[in-house]
Design a protein around this motif. Structure first.
Motif, PDB file in Angstrom:
ATOM      1  N   GLY A  29       0.868  -1.169   0.000  1.00 14.73           N
ATOM      2  CA  GLY A  29       0.000   0.000   0.000  1.00 14.73           C
ATOM      3  C   GLY A  29       0.904   1.218   0.000  1.00 14.73           C
ATOM      4  O   GLY A  29       1.810   1.337  -0.814  1.00 14.73           O
ATOM      5  N   ASP A  30       0.696   2.100   0.972  1.00 16.72           N
ATOM      6  CA  ASP A  30       1.557   3.279   1.061  1.00 16.72           C
ATOM      7  C   ASP A  30       2.582   3.161   2.190  1.00 16.72           C
ATOM      8  O   ASP A  30       3.213   4.137   2.571  1.00 16.72           O
ATOM      9  N   GLU A 147       0.652  -8.854   4.657  1.00 15.94           N
ATOM     10  CA  GLU A 147       0.005  -7.728   3.977  1.00 15.94           C
ATOM     11  C   GLU A 147      -1.210  -7.233   4.764  1.00 15.94           C
ATOM     12  O   GLU A 147      -1.417  -6.029   4.901  1.00 15.94           O
ATOM     13  N   GLN A 151      -1.714  -3.505   6.252  1.00 14.65           N
ATOM     14  CA  GLN A 151      -2.734  -2.649   5.659  1.00 14.65           C
ATOM     15  C   GLN A 151      -4.004  -2.515   6.489  1.00 14.65           C
ATOM     16  O   GLN A 151      -4.656  -1.480   6.456  1.00 14.65           O
TER      17      GLN A 151
END
Length: 164
Positions: A29-30, A147, A151
């Motif tokens: 993601g970021d 992940e 996230q």
């Protein structure tokens, strides 16, 4: 681990030696993420994880350790935070070097051999032809679990992955 690179056109390379670990940087993601694979003996994993955590100032919920687990059946995955090491010498080493057990773990079940005398061979040996697909599946789940932790948070990952 390769799947953690969000862009398949730019695969993750985990090839830089840093803090006695092969490392690579990705974004999930970021969120910028440092992947580290200790190059010490497993029982001395803390000799790599401890210095890396201090150097990069990564503690608590920002540190995720992915490891094998005898106490889970082959193919089972469990996400948790903190807790004992269950006699896992690699975790003992990490806890010792960090001075805390307050980090996230993604535990990958490898099953337990019939007798205690076979533990070392079981842990260090490979998987049979019948077992290999189960291990491949749990490894893929581990990537998804990491992940999800990054996230969506630890609670969501525990809800999603700690089912039987």
């Amino acid at each position: 681990v390769r799947r953690l690179a969000a862009d398949p056109a730019r695969p993750t390379r985990i090839d830089r030696l840093d803090c006695r670990a092969l490392t690579g940087r990705v974004r999930i993601g970021d969120v910028p993420v440092l992947l580290a694979k200790p190059q010490t003996y497993m029982n001395c994993s803390g000799d790599s994880v401890g210095p890396a955590a201090r150097f990069y100032k990564v503690y608590g919920d920002d540190l995720i350790v992915v490891h094998d687990e005898l106490d889970l059946p082959l193919g089972r995955l469990q996400v948790r935070k903190g807790g004992g090491t269950g006699g896992h010498h690699g975790l003992d080493s990490i806890v010792d070097r960090l001075g805390t057990d307050d980090f996230i773990r993604v535990r990958l079940g490898i099953g337990k051999p019939e007798t205690r005398e076979r533990v070392v061979g079981h842990v260090l040996g490979g998987f049979s032809k019948e077992e290999a697909p189960l291990w491949d599946e749990v490894a893929k789940k581990a990537v998804l679990a990491v992940e999800t932790i990054i996230q969506k948070g630890l609670a969501r990952a525990m809800n999603d992955f700690n089912r039987r």
